[in-house]
Design a protein around this motif. Sequence first.
Motif, mmCIF file in Angstrom:
data_model
loop_
_atom_site.group_PDB
_atom_site.id
_atom_site.type_symbol
_atom_site.label_atom_id
_atom_site.label_comp_id
_atom_site.label_asym_id
_atom_site.label_seq_id
_atom_site.Cartn_x
_atom_site.Cartn_y
_atom_site.Cartn_z
ATOM 1 N N ALA A 27 0.862 -1.189 0.000
ATOM 2 C CA ALA A 27 0.000 0.000 0.000
ATOM 3 C C ALA A 27 0.894 1.234 0.000
ATOM 4 C CB ALA A 27 -0.885 -0.020 1.227
ATOM 5 N N ARG A 28 0.330 2.379 -0.393
ATOM 6 C CA ARG A 28 1.124 3.609 -0.342
ATOM 7 C C ARG A 28 1.070 4.170 1.079
ATOM 8 N NH1 ARG A 28 -2.234 7.840 0.682
ATOM 9 N NH2 ARG A 28 -4.085 8.160 -0.592
ATOM 10 N N PRO A 29 1.985 5.114 1.421
ATOM 11 C CA PRO A 29 1.916 5.737 2.750
ATOM 12 C C PRO A 29 0.560 6.419 2.940
ATOM 13 C CG PRO A 29 3.881 6.446 1.543
ATOM 14 C CD PRO A 29 3.071 5.621 0.602
ATOM 15 N N GLU A 30 0.121 6.539 4.210
ATOM 16 C CA GLU A 30 -1.206 7.121 4.479
ATOM 17 C C GLU A 30 -1.329 8.532 3.904
ATOM 18 O OE1 GLU A 30 -3.913 5.611 6.123
ATOM 19 O OE2 GLU A 30 -2.753 3.747 6.098
ATOM 20 N N LYS A 31 -0.252 9.336 4.093
ATOM 21 C CA LYS A 31 -0.356 10.723 3.629
ATOM 22 C C LYS A 31 0.467 10.915 2.371
ATOM 23 C CE LYS A 31 -1.804 13.183 7.660
ATOM 24 N NZ LYS A 31 -3.149 12.687 7.367
ATOM 25 N N THR A 32 -0.162 11.552 1.393
ATOM 26 C CA THR A 32 0.599 11.849 0.173
ATOM 27 C C THR A 32 -0.035 13.051 -0.520
ATOM 28 O OG1 THR A 32 1.551 10.861 -1.806
ATOM 29 C CG2 THR A 32 -0.715 10.293 -1.366
ATOM 30 N N SER A 33 0.715 13.712 -1.385
ATOM 31 C CA SER A 33 0.156 14.882 -2.063
ATOM 32 C C SER A 33 -0.757 14.413 -3.206
ATOM 33 C CB SER A 33 1.287 15.728 -2.644
ATOM 34 O OG SER A 33 1.884 15.006 -3.694
ATOM 35 N N LEU A 34 -1.607 15.324 -3.667
ATOM 36 C CA LEU A 34 -2.511 14.984 -4.770
ATOM 37 C C LEU A 34 -1.709 14.579 -6.011
ATOM 38 C CD1 LEU A 34 -5.320 14.863 -6.072
ATOM 39 C CD2 LEU A 34 -5.117 17.296 -6.558
ATOM 40 N N ILE A 35 -0.659 15.345 -6.287
ATOM 41 C CA ILE A 35 0.147 15.065 -7.483
ATOM 42 C C ILE A 35 0.750 13.670 -7.406
ATOM 43 C CG2 ILE A 35 2.300 15.733 -8.696
ATOM 44 C CD1 ILE A 35 -0.012 17.631 -9.200
ATOM 45 N N ASN A 36 1.278 13.359 -6.231
ATOM 46 C CA ASN A 36 1.889 12.048 -6.073
ATOM 47 C C ASN A 36 0.842 10.942 -6.208
ATOM 48 O OD1 ASN A 36 4.184 10.479 -5.684
ATOM 49 N ND2 ASN A 36 3.568 10.059 -3.576
ATOM 50 N N TYR A 37 -0.334 11.197 -5.637
ATOM 51 C CA TYR A 37 -1.413 10.210 -5.722
ATOM 52 C C TYR A 37 -1.765 9.937 -7.191
ATOM 53 C CZ TYR A 37 -5.979 8.020 -5.104
ATOM 54 O OH TYR A 37 -7.040 7.160 -5.163
ATOM 55 N N LEU A 38 -1.907 11.012 -7.948
ATOM 56 C CA LEU A 38 -2.276 10.844 -9.359
ATOM 57 C C LEU A 38 -1.182 10.094 -10.122
ATOM 58 C CD1 LEU A 38 -3.923 14.283 -10.204
ATOM 59 C CD2 LEU A 38 -5.015 12.154 -9.505
ATOM 60 N N ARG A 39 0.060 10.369 -9.743
ATOM 61 C CA ARG A 39 1.177 9.692 -10.411
ATOM 62 C C ARG A 39 1.129 8.185 -10.114
ATOM 63 N NH1 ARG A 39 6.043 8.242 -9.222
ATOM 64 N NH2 ARG A 39 5.893 8.933 -7.071
ATOM 65 N N LEU A 40 0.926 7.859 -8.831
ATOM 66 C CA LEU A 40 0.848 6.445 -8.436
ATOM 67 C C LEU A 40 -0.341 5.764 -9.107
ATOM 68 C CD1 LEU A 40 1.470 6.809 -4.599
ATOM 69 C CD2 LEU A 40 3.015 5.748 -6.249
ATOM 70 N N PHE A 41 -1.441 6.519 -9.159
ATOM 71 C CA PHE A 41 -2.683 5.987 -9.693
ATOM 72 C C PHE A 41 -2.528 5.600 -11.156
ATOM 73 C CE2 PHE A 41 -6.994 5.640 -10.776
ATOM 74 C CZ PHE A 41 -7.727 5.593 -9.616
ATOM 75 N N ARG A 42 -1.832 6.457 -11.872
ATOM 76 C CA ARG A 42 -1.661 6.213 -13.295
ATOM 77 C C ARG A 42 -0.847 4.931 -13.511
ATOM 78 N NH1 ARG A 42 -1.687 8.874 -18.230
ATOM 79 N NH2 ARG A 42 -2.227 10.955 -17.627
ATOM 80 N N LYS A 43 0.086 4.676 -12.583
ATOM 81 C CA LYS A 43 0.938 3.484 -12.698
ATOM 82 C C LYS A 43 0.148 2.223 -12.375
ATOM 83 C CE LYS A 43 4.962 2.507 -10.577
ATOM 84 N NZ LYS A 43 5.638 2.860 -9.381
ATOM 85 N N ASP A 44 -0.596 2.278 -11.267
ATOM 86 C CA ASP A 44 -1.328 1.079 -10.832
ATOM 87 C C ASP A 44 -2.331 1.490 -9.758
ATOM 88 O OD1 ASP A 44 -2.144 -1.408 -9.812
ATOM 89 O OD2 ASP A 44 -0.463 -1.425 -8.419
ATOM 90 N N ILE A 45 -3.625 1.244 -9.988
ATOM 91 C CA ILE A 45 -4.617 1.738 -9.016
ATOM 92 C C ILE A 45 -4.579 0.969 -7.706
ATOM 93 C CG2 ILE A 45 -6.212 2.656 -10.750
ATOM 94 C CD1 ILE A 45 -7.987 0.300 -10.306
ATOM 95 N N LEU A 46 -3.977 -0.202 -7.667
ATOM 96 C CA LEU A 46 -3.981 -0.975 -6.416
ATOM 97 C C LEU A 46 -2.950 -0.443 -5.422
ATOM 98 C CD1 LEU A 46 -4.329 -4.566 -7.889
ATOM 99 C CD2 LEU A 46 -6.135 -3.040 -7.086
ATOM 100 N N SER A 47 -1.717 -0.293 -5.873
ATOM 101 C CA SER A 47 -0.689 0.158 -4.931
ATOM 102 C C SER A 47 -0.794 1.664 -4.659
ATOM 103 C CB SER A 47 0.707 -0.203 -5.448
ATOM 104 O OG SER A 47 0.881 0.314 -6.737
ATOM 105 N N ALA A 48 -1.684 2.358 -5.378
ATOM 106 C CA ALA A 48 -1.863 3.797 -5.122
ATOM 107 C C ALA A 48 -2.741 4.050 -3.894
ATOM 108 C CB ALA A 48 -2.495 4.466 -6.341
ATOM 109 N N GLN A 49 -3.335 2.984 -3.348
ATOM 110 C CA GLN A 49 -4.283 3.177 -2.238
ATOM 111 C C GLN A 49 -3.625 2.927 -0.876
ATOM 112 O OE1 GLN A 49 -6.906 4.350 -3.454
ATOM 113 N NE2 GLN A 49 -6.630 3.636 -5.553
ATOM 114 N N PRO A 50 -4.095 3.647 0.151
ATOM 115 C CA PRO A 50 -3.541 3.426 1.494
ATOM 116 C C PRO A 50 -4.112 2.156 2.130
ATOM 117 C CG PRO A 50 -5.265 5.081 1.572
ATOM 118 C CD PRO A 50 -5.109 4.692 0.122
ATOM 119 N N ALA A 51 -3.365 1.574 3.082
ATOM 120 C CA ALA A 51 -3.790 0.315 3.719
ATOM 121 C C ALA A 51 -5.099 0.467 4.474
ATOM 122 C CB ALA A 51 -2.692 -0.168 4.665
#
Length: 457
Positions: free
Chosen positions: A8-32
């Motif tokens: 999972a990604r860290p609990e806190k992240t910026s919007l930009i970083n979230y969108l970047r992670l999301f584009r790569k893979d929607i599963l690992s872009a989500q917090p635990a």
Amino acid sequence: MIPPKPAARPEKTSLINYLRLFRKDILSAQPAKLYRAWMAEFKTPFFRSFLVNQPDLVKRVLNERPMDFPKSNRIAEGLRPLLGNSVFLTNGDTWRRQRRIIDPAFEGGRLKDTFPAMLAAGQDVVARLGAIEGAFDVEPHTSHVAADVIFRTLFSIPITDETATAVFSEFQAHQRAQPILNFAAFVPLPKWVPRFHSRETKRTARVIRGLITQLTTARMAQIAAGTAPDDLATKIMTTADPQTGQRFDTGEMVDQVAIFFLAGHETSASALAWALWLLAANPDVADRVAGEGAALGDAPAFSDLSKLRYTKDVFRETLRLYPPVPMMVREAACPEQFRDREVPKGSQIVLSPWHLQRHERFWDDPDVFDPDRFKTDNGKQCLRDAFIPFSGGPRVCTGAGFAMVEGPLILALIARAFHIRTVAGATPVPVAHLTVRAQNGIWIRLDKRDAMAGAEA
Ligand code: HEM
């Protein structure tokens, strides 16, 4: 045994970083925390999004008031060039009418008629796999057999048919250019941002629709001449809407065939590939499946499927851990209240089979692979409340029953023919693109089983 789960990604992240992670893979872009939360809200300057895990809220959206939570146009936009006005994209009266014509073809009783075609496709994939030596990525093979099943059941042609082969390879090119679960569907941009379809998306969509048009036009002629085979295409094209008496014309049928192919083969292919890896990693389970497969005998009939009880639970457990459609998106057509939150009209509602089916508040040992869990009280309760690999309610997958025959059957045929082994250093990492797949493929190795040993089991 705990099979692979994305970090999972860290609990806190910026919007930009979230969108970047999301584009790569929607599963690992989500917090635990989504594996524990009843619901989560995601606010951005452009849209509000609510992911719901609470069973009564999921049921409200899917089962009780689906018309108040339609599919959003944003999802449709990306898929329109290929799918036109298909049942997967429509809403309201058009969608209702299409389901009235399509559903009878997939009714329980009709599944029996599709069985010989599924069996033939399953026997062919066993033969193809038997010719492979050493470690290999099984995903292209499960895609191939799932596509074969669709062509044989829909149009009575095998994947080796020239048109079928051409549709299959163009689909693969199309999916690379335009995944069904696309980024834009989840991250709605403001309406004024223009959308473009790449030249490749338009080209492949045009080619596929051209080929499918040839198939449907030829079928229309066969129906008129009274020479059409009794398969799914004929059934759908000859079914009149009980309310209006109208049938699909060729254009509308092309839209539906495109979605049967897209929704029906990538999903089954993904589930089968994961199931095979899980069998490789759990030889005891594989032996039990092989035993049920052997009991089918050389010329199984539809009624023999009742011998695949455990195999069905293995397939179900695979769909729980690796739901081919990991998330679904809807739009709130009117203001709602979810728990103590106001949900404004136009909000995006995300239903996540991925999180619900691994939810820590519902499932015992949620990340463990245990096909026997469905016999326990917890497993039975969770099947009702926290298991939606085929969605639910009136918009449930039309092919759910079909897939639950196809998947266990092919799994049993493969398991009875081979010992399935994992490959050292090649543990698959799940990522969600079109469906839940593995980052670098799903690698296995096969050794032929001793035929007698299989029969004894
Ligand atoms: C393991 C296999 C499969 C899985 C996990 C699966 C999953 C799903 C899910 C989750 C949806 C709902 C999507 C949404 O509402 O956003 C859906 C819809 C649909 N599926 Fe499947 N599917 C599978 C196989 C099939 C097959 C074999 C067919 C057809 C031959 C099929 C045809 C459809 C169609 C036509 C819809 C649209 C239904 C509607 O919107 O009214 N699926 N599927």
